[in-house]
Design a protein around this motif. Structure first.
Motif, PDB file in Angstrom:
ATOM      1  N   UNK A 394      -3.454 -45.703   1.277  1.00 33.19           N
ATOM      2  CA  UNK A 394      -2.649 -45.846   2.484  1.00 33.19           C
ATOM      3  C   UNK A 394      -1.497 -46.823   2.257  1.00 33.19           C
ATOM      4  N   UNK A 395      -1.788 -47.972   1.656  1.00 33.64           N
ATOM      5  CA  UNK A 395      -0.722 -48.947   1.420  1.00 33.64           C
ATOM      6  C   UNK A 395       0.310 -48.410   0.430  1.00 33.64           C
ATOM      7  N   UNK A 396      -0.141 -47.690  -0.574  1.00 29.46           N
ATOM      8  CA  UNK A 396       0.820 -47.141  -1.531  1.00 29.46           C
ATOM      9  C   UNK A 396       1.732 -46.115  -0.874  1.00 29.46           C
ATOM     10  N   UNK A 397       1.169 -45.288   0.014  1.00 34.03           N
ATOM     11  CA  UNK A 397       1.990 -44.317   0.740  1.00 34.03           C
ATOM     12  C   UNK A 397       3.028 -45.021   1.610  1.00 34.03           C
ATOM     13  N   UNK A 398       2.644 -46.125   2.218  1.00 30.60           N
ATOM     14  CA  UNK A 398       3.550 -46.850   3.103  1.00 30.60           C
ATOM     15  C   UNK A 398       4.636 -47.582   2.324  1.00 30.60           C
ATOM     16  N   UNK A 399       4.226 -48.303   1.283  1.00 30.37           N
ATOM     17  CA  UNK A 399       5.160 -49.214   0.620  1.00 30.37           C
ATOM     18  C   UNK A 399       5.858 -48.620  -0.596  1.00 30.37           C
ATOM     19  N   UNK A 400       5.294 -47.576  -1.230  1.00 34.85           N
ATOM     20  CA  UNK A 400       5.943 -46.938  -2.377  1.00 34.85           C
ATOM     21  C   UNK A 400       6.582 -45.595  -2.032  1.00 34.85           C
ATOM     22  N   UNK A 401       6.067 -44.947  -1.002  1.00 32.21           N
ATOM     23  CA  UNK A 401       6.609 -43.681  -0.502  1.00 32.21           C
ATOM     24  C   UNK A 401       6.684 -42.578  -1.566  1.00 32.21           C
ATOM     25  N   UNK A 402       5.567 -42.292  -2.260  1.00 32.12           N
ATOM     26  CA  UNK A 402       5.577 -41.173  -3.206  1.00 32.12           C
ATOM     27  C   UNK A 402       5.648 -39.840  -2.477  1.00 32.12           C
ATOM     28  N   UNK A 403       6.033 -38.802  -3.201  1.00 35.80           N
ATOM     29  CA  UNK A 403       6.075 -37.461  -2.631  1.00 35.80           C
ATOM     30  C   UNK A 403       4.671 -36.878  -2.620  1.00 35.80           C
ATOM     31  N   UNK A 404       4.200 -36.474  -1.449  1.00 35.70           N
ATOM     32  CA  UNK A 404       2.852 -35.919  -1.306  1.00 35.70           C
ATOM     33  C   UNK A 404       2.905 -34.709  -0.373  1.00 35.70           C
ATOM     34  N   UNK A 405       1.898 -33.850  -0.427  1.00 37.24           N
ATOM     35  CA  UNK A 405       1.859 -32.700   0.503  1.00 37.24           C
ATOM     36  C   UNK A 405       1.638 -33.158   1.938  1.00 37.24           C
ATOM     37  N   UNK A 406       1.876 -32.257   2.857  1.00 32.33           N
ATOM     38  CA  UNK A 406       1.817 -32.594   4.286  1.00 32.33           C
ATOM     39  C   UNK A 406       0.469 -33.150   4.714  1.00 32.33           C
ATOM     40  N   UNK A 407      -0.616 -32.669   4.129  1.00 30.89           N
ATOM     41  CA  UNK A 407      -1.928 -33.135   4.588  1.00 30.89           C
ATOM     42  C   UNK A 407      -2.210 -34.576   4.167  1.00 30.89           C
ATOM     43  N   UNK A 408      -1.344 -35.174   3.354  1.00 28.52           N
ATOM     44  CA  UNK A 408      -1.474 -36.585   3.009  1.00 28.52           C
ATOM     45  C   UNK A 408      -0.361 -37.431   3.616  1.00 28.52           C
ATOM     46  N   UNK A 409       0.284 -36.892   4.625  1.00 29.28           N
ATOM     47  CA  UNK A 409       1.322 -37.684   5.284  1.00 29.28           C
ATOM     48  C   UNK A 409       0.682 -38.866   6.010  1.00 29.28           C
ATOM     49  N   UNK A 410       1.464 -39.912   6.170  1.00 30.01           N
ATOM     50  CA  UNK A 410       0.977 -41.134   6.813  1.00 30.01           C
ATOM     51  C   UNK A 410       0.719 -40.852   8.295  1.00 30.01           C
ATOM     52  N   UNK A 411      -0.417 -41.273   8.831  1.00 24.87           N
ATOM     53  CA  UNK A 411      -0.704 -41.036  10.262  1.00 24.87           C
ATOM     54  C   UNK A 411       0.348 -41.686  11.170  1.00 24.87           C
TER      55      UNK A 411
END
Length: 444
Positions: A394-411
């Protein structure tokens, strides 16, 4: 298959795609993403255990190049100062949110206060032009939810809700299994959560035992579970009928005191906890910190003012016409959950073992049972770190913003609202003894 936490956040994370157990999307979620650029000015409101670790020291130690800590805010200045030292930053501490925003000029604020205050800080932060990360639950009642929805409409800022449960490698694997529709169309869900006499009891020592502060475990704890199901089903709740009671704690107890340290029943109470043996608890909540606001971290689990249910069950109807049977009990001899998804082509069974007085073959067992067919075991990965590795993702998605599929988008706020509203509807149903429709609570 355990995954080492250090592997998550290094260039070797790409190698995880080579194993069949770890979904490629999960490995992608741990990549560096775009260069961080100029660090964002970052402030923390609420400096308790979760704030100091997950959104404090944890952020600084691994994602510190993406943010600059510019302020810590807590009504207890003693605790804020302790947490400043724990995190290892030299930013100022504040007791007033508006004063912090004016002086420190943050761009992004993480809200980790007592649940009852999340909404007021979210709304104020949005109105002051800040982006928001909030711990779950986003809100604890319908009025708060409406206020947040309205604030987001009038501001062009972003709300992130900390629903980390989605992001463990095991749960990502299960989500992607369900995307493949292994049992056809889902019609019903059986979901039962077990809190043991360590984890479950601890909620009743703290402020969580008061509904007015936590929204009850229907909201504080179960919002995790409801978000998980919403995500797995790709659906939203429509109506809830629920029942709940206080069967083990609060006034149900055989004796009571103010707190464990001053209790005369230490020898006979099965829930006695010696807070003085926890260095971290004493540092955050004892001594001068405790004197500053009077908050007792080891409050008696049998104190009569407890209003949070410890025994709960609900039926939830979803927008896809799925019906879920859900329960939570907070005094079990085991920890973990049982989740079964029933479809016209069979059944997916998930059993997660968080802790129990007997040995198990694996932490999580997942099976696909085909109608008129066979049972297939699905191997799922496990990971080190808090919440099965989910916090790091979760923190990596928020602070690094890697490209991921829609089902792993940040809530986002919609996810935060729908998970919280499921619990709010359940609590309201218990109180009013009637089914509660989500649409009667909030207008989007």
């Amino acid at each position: 298959m355990p995954v080492n936490r250090r592997e998550f956040l290094s260039s070797s994370a790409a190698a995880l795609t080579a194993t069949t157990l770890v979904p490629p999307s999960f490995a992608a979620a741990l990549q560096p993403g775009a260069p961080p650029g100029k660090p964002r000015r970052y402030a923390l409101v609420g400096t308790g255990g979760r704030g100091s670790s997950m959104w404090g020291k944890g952020v600084k130690d691994t994602w510190g190049d993406t943010v600059e800590f510019v302020g810590l805010c807590d009504p207890n200045p003693k605790r804020a100062e302790v947490v400043r030292q724990i995190i290892g930053v030299d930013c100022p501490v504040f007791t007033d949110f508006d004063a912090m925003v004016k002086a420190a000029r943050p761009e992004l604020v993480a809200i980790t206060t007592v649940d009852a205050h999340h909404a007021e800080y979210i709304v104020r932060a949005l109105d002051l032009g800040l982006d928001v990360i909030t711990e779950k639950p986003m809100t604890i009642d319908a009025t708060q939810t409406q206020a947040v929805v309205d604030a987001e409409k009038r501001n062009k800022r972003k709300i992130i809700v900390g629903h980390n449960m989605r992001f463990s490698p095991a749960h990502v694997r299960i989500k992607e299994l369900m995307l493949s529709k292994p049992i056809g169309t889902i019609h019903s869900v059986d979901f039962h959560w077990y809190l043991d006499t360590s984890h479950g009891t601890d909620y009743f020592r703290r402020w969580h035992g008061i509904k007015a502060r936590s929204g009850s475990l229907w909201v504080h704890k179960a919002t995790h579970h409801f978000d998980y199901v919403n995500w797995l089903l790709d659906a939203e709740p429509v109506q809830v009928q629920a029942y709940g009671g206080i069967k083990r704690y609060g006034a149900a107890g055989p004796f009571r005191a103010t707190n464990c340290r001053t209790c005369s029943h230490k020898a006979e109470c099965p829930f006695y906890w010696d807070m003085t043996k926890s260095a971290s608890a004493m540092r955050l909540y004892g001594g001068e910190v405790e004197k500053a606001d009077g908050y007792l971290r080891d409050a008696c689990v049998f104190r009569p003012e407890i209003t949070t249910y410890d025994t709960m069950t609900a039926t939830v109807k979803y927008s896809t016409d799925v019906i879920m049977s859900y329960s939570l009990n907070a005094y079990m001899p085991i920890e973990g959950y049982s989740l079964c998804l029933n479809g016209d082509g069979g059944r997916v069974e998930i059993r997660s073992y968080g802790g129990q007085p007997f040995e198990v073959a694996s932490e999580m067992e997942v099976s696909v049972i085909k109608a008129f067919g066979t049972r297939t075991k699905i191997d799922v990965p496990t990971a080190e770190g808090e919440h099965g590795g989910a916090d790091d993702v979760l923190r990596n998605l928020i602070f690094r913003r890697p490209q991921v599929p829609d089902h792993l988008r940040i809530p986002d706020s919609r996810a935060g609202a729908m998970s919280a509203l499921t619990g709010i509807a359940a609590r309201t149903s218990c109180e009013e003894n009637r089914p509660i429709t989500i649409s009667e609570l909030v207008t989007f």
